[in-house]
Each structure stands twice: as C-alpha cells, then as structure tokens.
Design a protein around this motif. Sequence first.
Motif, PDB file in Angstrom:
ATOM      1  N   LEU A  59      10.179  28.397 -21.776  1.00 18.84           N
ATOM      2  CA  LEU A  59      10.770  28.198 -20.450  1.00 18.84           C
ATOM      3  C   LEU A  59      11.240  26.759 -20.262  1.00 18.84           C
ATOM      4  O   LEU A  59      10.533  25.819 -20.644  1.00 18.84           O
ATOM      5  CB  LEU A  59       9.724  28.525 -19.375  1.00 18.84           C
ATOM      6  CG  LEU A  59       8.990  29.867 -19.545  1.00 18.84           C
ATOM      7  CD1 LEU A  59       7.837  29.972 -18.542  1.00 18.84           C
ATOM      8  CD2 LEU A  59       9.966  31.030 -19.364  1.00 18.84           C
TER       9      LEU A  59
ATOM     10  N   LEU B  51       8.367  35.173 -12.966  1.00 17.43           N
ATOM     11  CA  LEU B  51       9.221  33.999 -13.134  1.00 17.43           C
ATOM     12  C   LEU B  51      10.390  34.072 -12.164  1.00 17.43           C
ATOM     13  O   LEU B  51      11.005  35.131 -12.005  1.00 17.43           O
ATOM     14  CB  LEU B  51       9.754  33.917 -14.567  1.00 17.43           C
ATOM     15  CG  LEU B  51       8.704  33.758 -15.664  1.00 17.43           C
ATOM     16  CD1 LEU B  51       9.367  33.886 -17.039  1.00 17.43           C
ATOM     17  CD2 LEU B  51       7.982  32.408 -15.546  1.00 17.43           C
TER      18      LEU B  51
ATOM     19  N   CYS C 213       5.017  30.576 -22.803  1.00 18.38           N
ATOM     20  CA  CYS C 213       4.611  31.695 -21.966  1.00 18.38           C
ATOM     21  C   CYS C 213       4.628  32.966 -22.802  1.00 18.38           C
ATOM     22  O   CYS C 213       5.624  33.265 -23.464  1.00 18.38           O
ATOM     23  CB  CYS C 213       5.578  31.808 -20.783  1.00 18.38           C
ATOM     24  SG  CYS C 213       5.290  33.242 -19.755  1.00 18.38           S
TER      25      CYS C 213
END
Length: 501
Positions: free
Chosen positions: A145, A166, A211
């Motif tokens: 990310l 997200l 993540c």
Amino acid sequence: ESSRIHCPRLRSKIMSAEAAAALIPSGVNVGMSGFTGAGYPKVVPSALAKRIMDANIYGKKFKIGVWTGASTAPDLDGALAMVDGVEMRLPYQSDPTCRKRINAGEMEYIDIHLSHVAQFVWSGFLGKLDIAVVEVAGILEDGRLIPSSSVGNNKTWLDQADKVILEVNSWQNPELEGMHDIYYGTQLPPNRKPIPLLRTQDRIGEAYLRCDPAKVIAVVETHSPDRNSAFSAPDENSRKIAGHILEFLEHEVKKGRLPANLLPLQSGVGNIANAVMAGLNQGPFENLTAYTEVLQDGMLEMIKSGKLTCASATAFSLSSGALAELNADLGRYKNNIILRPQEISNHPEIIRRLGVIAMNGMIEADIYGNVNSTHVMGTKIMNGIGGSGDFARNAFLSIFMTPSQARGGEISCIVPMASHVDHTEHDVQILVTEQGLADLRGLSPKQRARAVIDNCAHPHFKPALNDYYKRALDHSPGKQTPHLLEEALSWHLRYLRQGAM
Ligand code: 0RQ
C-alpha cells in the motif's frame, strides 16, 4: 479512478462505503487511520454512523471502539460521536462533539502517550483489534500500500486487525509515493534491538505498508480532501512567546550548549507553535532539522526558505492554502520530508538520541513547574496528551508555552497548584508566556517558584501568586515544595463558582 488499485485480487473487493460499513458489527474495536486531520478514512466512518443511527431508531444499541493515530475530522470522530456510536476512544482527539460526550460521561476515553499505542496493541493491553479502516494513496500490483498523508498507527492496525477495509483516495497526491519510511524492525521485549536511526534524515525502512490481501474485506474508492487546520496569523502574544524562545536559543548557542544549527526541533499543534516556526524562519539559524509529529504551515515555510533542510514527522497538519501549495509541488519536497509510523516519530530512544528541542502548548503550569496539557479546571478533557509526553521527558530541551492568561483574563495559566498533571516538574525545563521565559534547569522547587512567578505570570495575577507563595513558605508543614493544601486549588474553585480566578 481504479487506476490507483493495481492489485487484481484487491480490485475484486471494490464496493460502496455503505456495503463496507455493513461489514462492521456492533461491539468491535476498529483501528482507523488519521492523524491531525490528515489521512483519515473519508467515507466509511460516516456510512457507519448512518448505520448506527438507523439501528438506534429501532431501539438497538450499536457502539464500537475507535482507535486512531491522533485527532481526525468531523466526518469520523464528529459523525460517530454525534450518533453516540463510540464506546471507547483512544488516544488523542480534538473534536467538539467527541469532547462533549467524553465530558458528559457518555464516552470512555483513554489518553495514552502516542508512542505507546502500538506496543499496547502488540502486547494485547487494549484487547483485540478486530477491524482496520485505513486510507491509502494507492495499491501496488503485489498488494503493498502507498501510505496517505499520515502514517500514524496504520502499520500496527494493518498488522494486528483480523479484517481490513481500505479506502483508496485518488485526491491524495501520487507524489506521496516514496515519501514514507515504514520501519518493520520493532520488537517486543526481551527481543528489542536499537533502532538504527541516527539522524533526522535517515531512512531505515520501506516506502510501503505491508498488508495481507487475504484479510482485506473491502476496498472503497474516494476522492476527497483532508480536513485542514486553519491557522490564524500570529497574534501579539504568540509573537512575544516566539521572541522569548528565539532569544533563549541564541543564548544557548552563545553558551556553547547548542550547535549553531540547533538540534532537531519538535513543535506541537496550534497557533503558538506555528508562530514560533514563523519566528525561526525570520531568525538567524540555518540548516535546521525537525524531528516531530506533525508538519505545520510554519515548517513548510521554513523548508521553502531553505532554513529547514529536513523534517521527519508522522503526518501533515496544514491549512488549506499551505496544502494546495504543497500538493502543487510535492515532488520537490521529497528530499526534505519523511513520514514515519508514530511509534518511530515519537520514540523515546530516538528523541533522546537526537537531542530534540521540544516545544509544546499547555493549559496551565503551577509555580513549581508541573504542567497540565489536557484538563480544564482539573476534570474536563480538552484534547489529550498527544505526543507531548513522549517528547517532553526525552528531549534535550523541553519547553512549554502558553499565554499567561486565558478566557479574556479571567483565568491565570500560572496557578498555585496544577489542577491536573501531565508533565511533572521533572520533565519541564523551560516555561514561556508572553511575559517572559523561566529557565528551570538546575533550580530547586523554591527557586523554580520564584522564576515562574517573576518571569511568566501576568501582572494581574502576580500579587496573588506572591501572596500565596509567601504564606506557603511560612505555614507549609514541609519546606521542600511549600503549599497550603486547603488553598492550593482555590483559584480553580473560584473560577468554577464565580467565573473568574
Ligand atoms: O479554548 O478553544 O474554547 O477558546 O484552551 O487554547 O490558547 O488556543 O492554545 O491551541 O495552543 O492549545 C494545551 C489545548 C493548547 C494544546 C492545548 C483554553 C483556551 C482555548 C486552546 P477555546 P489556545 P492551543 C503534539 C503535541 C496537548 C497535546 C500536545 C494541546 C483552548 O496545546 O492539546 O501538546 N496540547 N501535543 O481558552 C482553561 C486554562 C486554559 C484554557 C487555555 N488555563 N484554563 N482553559 N485554555 N488555557 C501534537 C499532537 O500530539 C497531535
């Protein structure tokens, strides 16, 4: 603009804010991104607030725990507090509705040092983190990310939560990519190692947040600006406070106790902090650095003028004007700005090693140098301790500043005894008001009382403070830190009863 989401697996999870909010049940702990109005999720919290309101209409209780980096925005803290949807809030907030609920006893609030939050969660001290809701600037093909305009506790939320939502905000500048330094080497005791950050400008980690895509239950696309903090132009008092601090720093350089380019600066939130930066920008010091939490307008000005060569922080906290300017030319600042997780930006080890000069606001200080940063009249929370404790105890120089009076002169910010203590006399080295500066280093309590009353108190309250101190010297059973216990908090009581100290 799904061009920000390059991971096919995560692209398949794209849904609306309402659909994502429907995945958050009552009773869970949610770790949200966001630090001083930067990088908070823009749409899922308000969709959740709507859901909570709907549940309430049908007589159902719906509350969650809200953990963040620091303060957020009306569409997160405000919206959730408005519908009474927050069971427990931590660690720092500055939202008026939130504050009202907390002070009315309707919301639990834990005010912890910002550097402690991550390790509290890793150690399970706060219970289970169920869901992370994190704003990012983009997603790479492999699922990593691109962090947003704040880092805060996001690394910890993404790592510790069972499920992840997200928000990919295409409003965030794509040039943010590469600006962050996410350090994955932190450990819990007994396995801790030194954190290899030796200078403000050191990069010790990665540019991206990791993540596990398997944990991601929703991806929501947004295009929405950060909340901006409005700064007023420095007023007379702020300019005077800045002037005293500058004079003091020059004196320390002359004495050989500070190098000519000072030491890394930390500066808290608010107008006074901003005014000090403006003062430094006009001042004689060159090649400055900042190791701080938030990057305010004043610091950006100093980067532009070339006075500040590098600023390390965990978040931006800019006015809309400054933000527009930054965003127009963000690539240019990549060599000057580093955004880190707050457990690193506020890490005691690093603050001590670098020898940070910490400058923070306060509500009141007492004549012995105990500082209250958080509670009005001893019981009502204002915002929270934020990072002020992380910095104050570990700084090379720890400075606290405030106008000498509040509420149009009805309150003295120098009092006989602080009505709440966040920073003890041992952690407070320098007190500054528009009246002057008290250098408390090397002074005993009685010597400190003299310095604080003489240099910092407003002339309107000086005679009463002198009178209290003199009688305390005469009648206090102990002469180390003389007090008249039956009178020590009488100034606060008088304000509560009569509206003036
Ligand atoms: O109230 O807004 O209702 O008018 O407190 O006071 O003078 O505007 O000062 O904005 O610098 O805030 C301590 C709150 C100061 C801030 C505090 C009232 C005053 C006004 C604000 P109104 P000012 P500032 C890194 C560092 C803790 C966190 C920290 C703070 C309001 O600096 O939150 O340092 N610090 N973090 O009227 C009653 C007094 C008062 C008083 C002021 N003696 N009694 N009310 N006020 N003095 C950043 C982070 O950690 C994210």
